[in-house]
Enzyme design. Structure first.
Site, PDB file in Angstrom:
ATOM      1  N   SER A  99       0.791  -1.233   0.000  1.00 46.46           N
ATOM      2  CA  SER A  99       0.000   0.000   0.000  1.00 46.46           C
ATOM      3  C   SER A  99       0.822   1.281   0.000  1.00 46.46           C
ATOM      4  CB  SER A  99      -0.956   0.004   1.196  1.00 46.46           C
ATOM      5  OG  SER A  99      -2.016  -0.891   0.972  1.00 46.46           O
ATOM      6  N   TYR A 101       5.306  12.219   8.498  1.00 47.33           N
ATOM      7  CA  TYR A 101       4.449  11.699   7.436  1.00 47.33           C
ATOM      8  C   TYR A 101       4.886  10.281   7.105  1.00 47.33           C
ATOM      9  CZ  TYR A 101       3.138  16.562   7.180  1.00 47.33           C
ATOM     10  OH  TYR A 101       2.704  17.815   7.509  1.00 47.33           O
ATOM     11  N   HIS A 144       3.733   6.171   5.220  1.00 47.41           N
ATOM     12  CA  HIS A 144       2.835   5.179   4.623  1.00 47.41           C
ATOM     13  C   HIS A 144       3.483   3.824   4.772  1.00 47.41           C
ATOM     14  CE1 HIS A 144      -0.631   3.713   2.571  1.00 47.41           C
ATOM     15  NE2 HIS A 144      -1.039   4.950   2.300  1.00 47.41           N
ATOM     16  N   ASP A 145       2.646   2.850   5.053  1.00 50.63           N
ATOM     17  CA  ASP A 145       3.092   1.467   5.151  1.00 50.63           C
ATOM     18  C   ASP A 145       2.491   0.669   4.013  1.00 50.63           C
ATOM     19  OD1 ASP A 145       4.306   2.234   7.471  1.00 50.63           O
ATOM     20  OD2 ASP A 145       2.898   1.227   8.804  1.00 50.63           O
ATOM     21  N   GLY A 146       2.979  -0.542   3.845  1.00 54.96           N
ATOM     22  CA  GLY A 146       2.409  -1.423   2.843  1.00 54.96           C
ATOM     23  C   GLY A 146       2.758  -2.863   3.138  1.00 54.96           C
ATOM     24  N   GLY A 197       3.284 -11.591   2.513  1.00 58.84           N
ATOM     25  CA  GLY A 197       4.642 -12.070   2.716  1.00 58.84           C
ATOM     26  C   GLY A 197       5.731 -11.045   2.538  1.00 58.84           C
TER      27      GLY A 197
END
Length: 450
Positions: A54, A293, A295-297, A301
Site C-alpha cells: 500500500s 508523514y 505510509h506502510d504497505g 509475505g
C-alpha cells in the site's frame, strides 16, 4: 545500525531479510541483512527489490497531483465530471464523491468489485462493477481504509484525463523523470534476479516459509502493486521533503501540491497504531510533538515502511520479505532514530486499570464484506473474536476464530495483545446506547443491526 545488528533483529522477528535506507540532508545510507529467499539463501542487498504494498498509494497520489497542477483534474470535483457513468448503490455518493474522498479514505464505498481480471481494462471494469456497491458508512462520515477500490477509481480518472493506462502514467510521469530504473508497477517488469520472495510464519516452530501467494491481483495496482528498492523509495521521500523536486532538481509536482498532500487531513478513529490523521496519500503521525508523514504497505509475505520527518530533514524506509510486524519496525527504526539523535516512535498506550465502562455499549457483531468481528462482554471483561475466512486461516495455519481481550485505554479505545504484536482498536459513534463502528488496522467495520 550495522548489518549484524539488523540480522539479529530480523532473527528475533523471524523475518528472512530486509533493506533499510536513511535519507538525511540529501545523503542516503543503506544497510541490508538476511536472505532474499529461505529456499535459495541468496543474500539481501541494498539493490534487492521488494513489493511495497500500500505504499503504492503515495506514488499514485503524487501522480494525481501532477494532473491537478496541469489543470486536468481537481481534488474537489465530483468523480462524475470525469466518469459520467460512475455509479454506486447510494445516489448521493454517486453524484458527490470526489478525488479527495478517495485519497483520504472517507468515501465509504464497499470493495464489492468482483473479479475484474488482469487485462489493461482492469480499472474500467472495476468502476463498471461497483454499480450496486453499498456504503460501509456515509460519505465523509468517518475514515475507513480502502485497500484497492478507492485508488482504482482514482486510477481510472487518471487514465481518462491523461489518455494512457495507469501503469504507463506511473512510468512516464514518475519513474522515468525521477530516474528510477528498479521501480515498476507490473510484476512482469520486476528483475527477478534481484527480487525478494515473500514469506509467512504459520508457527514459531516452523519459522518463515515461502508465501503461498506470490503477488497481489492487478486490481490492487494503484493501491498496492509497486515494487522498488530502499534507495528508490527514498527518492520519493526526497520529492516530498523538497517541495516536489528530485535530487537533481527535476520538478515532479509543485510545492503547493506537496503542501496540499500534507495539510489536507481527516481524523483517524484509532489514532495510535499508525497516526491520528490521514492526509492525501500520507498518514500523519505525531511523535512527541513532531509531525511525521508516513505510509506502510504489505503484500502476502512482504512489507514496507516509510517515515518522513521534515523538521529533522530525515526519512527512513525499511523493506522486508516477511511480516508486517509492528515490533520489527519499532525496534529497527527506534534504534536508528536514537543513533541519529532524532525523535523516536511513541509507545502504544497502556491500559487504564479500573476504568469503569458500560460494556453492553460495545457488545455486538461488526461486519462487512469479508470481515467479521464479534465483541462480547464476559463479566467485567470485553473480548473481540476475529473471524478469518477459511482460505486465510488455512495458509496462515491458524484457527478460523481468534479471540483476544480488549483492555480499555479510554471509553472508545482499547488495546489487545495478539500472538505477535499488540494491536489497538477503536469502538465508537454511540447511538441509542450502542457503538456503531469498530476501527482497527486503519479499516472500519459497521455494527450489524440487532
Amino acid at each position: 545500525m550495522t548489518p549484524e545488528r539488523l540480522l539479529e533483529i530480523l532473527a528475533e522477528y523471524q523475518t528472512p531479510g530486509a533493506t533499510v535506507g536513511i535519507l538525511r540532508d540529501g545523503e542516503i545510507t543503506e544497510v541490508a541483512a538476511g536472505v532474499r529467499s529461505v529456499v535459495t539463501r541468496e543474500p539481501a542487498t541494498p539493490g534487492t527489490i521488494y513489493q511495497c504494498g500500500s505504499m503504492t498509494k503515495t506514488w499514485t497520489a503524487l501522480a494525481f497531483m501532477q494532473l491537478v497542477d496541469e489543470g486536468k483534474a481537481a481534488l474537489d470535483e465530483p468523480i462524475r465530471s470525469y466518469l459520467p457513468a460512475f455509479k454506486v448503490a447510494d445516489p448521493q455518493v454517486s453524484a458527490m464523491v470526489t478525488a479527495r474522498h478517495l485519497l483520504n479514505h472517507t468515501n465509504g464505498i464497499e470493495e464489492s468489485f468482483g473479479d475484474p481480471g488482469e487485462g489493461d481494462d482492469v480499472y474500467a471494469r472495476m468502476v463498471a462493477g461497483i454499480a450496486e456497491a453499498p456504503q460501509v458508512h456515509p460519505l465523509a462520515y468517518t475514515h475507513g481504509y480502502s485497500a484497492a477500490l478507492g485508488y482504482a477509481i482514482l486510477a481510472r480518472v487518471m487514465e481518462v484525463v491523461d489518455g494512457r493506462g495507469w501503469d504507463d502514467i506511473m512510468k512516464y510521469r514518475l519513474f522515468e523523470p525521477m530516474g528510477l530504473a528498479s521501480t515498476s508497477s507490473r510484476r512482469e517488469h520486476v528483475d527477478l534476479s534481484r527480487a525478494a520472495t515473500g514469506h509467512v510464519v504459520r508457527s514459531p516452530e516452523e519459522g518463515p516459509i515461502v508465501s503461498p501467494v506470490a503477488y497481489l491481483p492487478r486490481a490492487y495496482g494503484p493501491g498496492g502493486n509497486l515494487s522498488s528498492t530502499a534507495e528508490e523509495v527514498l527518492a520519493l521521500a526526497h520529492v516530498l521533503l523538497n517541495e516536489g523536486t528530485t535530487a537533481d532538481g527535476t520538478r515532479i509536482v509543485s510545492a503547493e501540491s506537496v503542501r496540499e498532500m500534507m495539510r489536507s487531513r481527516v481524523p483517524v478513529p484509532d489514532p495510535y497504531m499508525f497516526g491520528p490523521e490521514w492526509a492525501l496519500g500520507l498518514i500523519v503521525c505525531d511523535w512527541h510533538g513532531e509531525t511525521v508523514y508516513a505510509h506502510d504497505g504489505s503484500t502476502i509475505g512482504q512489507s514496507a515502511r516509510l517515515r518522513i520527518l521534515p523538521d529533522s530533514g530525515l526519512a527512513i524506509t525499511m523493506l522486508a520479505n516477511g511480516g508486517p510486524r509492528d515490533g520489527l519496525y519499532r525496534t529497527v527504526f527506534n534504534e536508528i532514530l536514537a543513533e541519529l539523535g532524532a525523535v523516536t516512535i511513541p509507545d502504544l498506550p497502556a491500559p487504564v486499570p479500573g476504568l469503569k465502562l458500560d460494556l453492553s455499549r460495545y457488545d455486538g457483531v461488526y461486519e462487512r464484506q469479508g470481515v467479521r468481528y464479534e465483541v462480547k462482554a464476559e463479566g467485567d471483561k470485553l473480548f473481540m473474536t476475529f473471524v478469518l475466512n477459511p482460505t486465510e486461516a488455512r495458509y496462515l495455519g491458524k484457527p478460523d476464530r481468534l479471540t483476544y481481550e480488549l483492555l480499555p485505554v479510554s471509553d472508545t479505545h482499547f488495546i489487545m495483545h495478539t500472538e505477535e504484536d499488540p494491536q489497538t482498536v477503536a469502538i465508537y459513534d454511540f447511538r441509542d446506547g450502542a457503538a456503531q463502528y469498530l476501527h482497527t488496522n486503519c479499516r472500519v467495520t459497521p455494527r450489524v443491526p440487532a
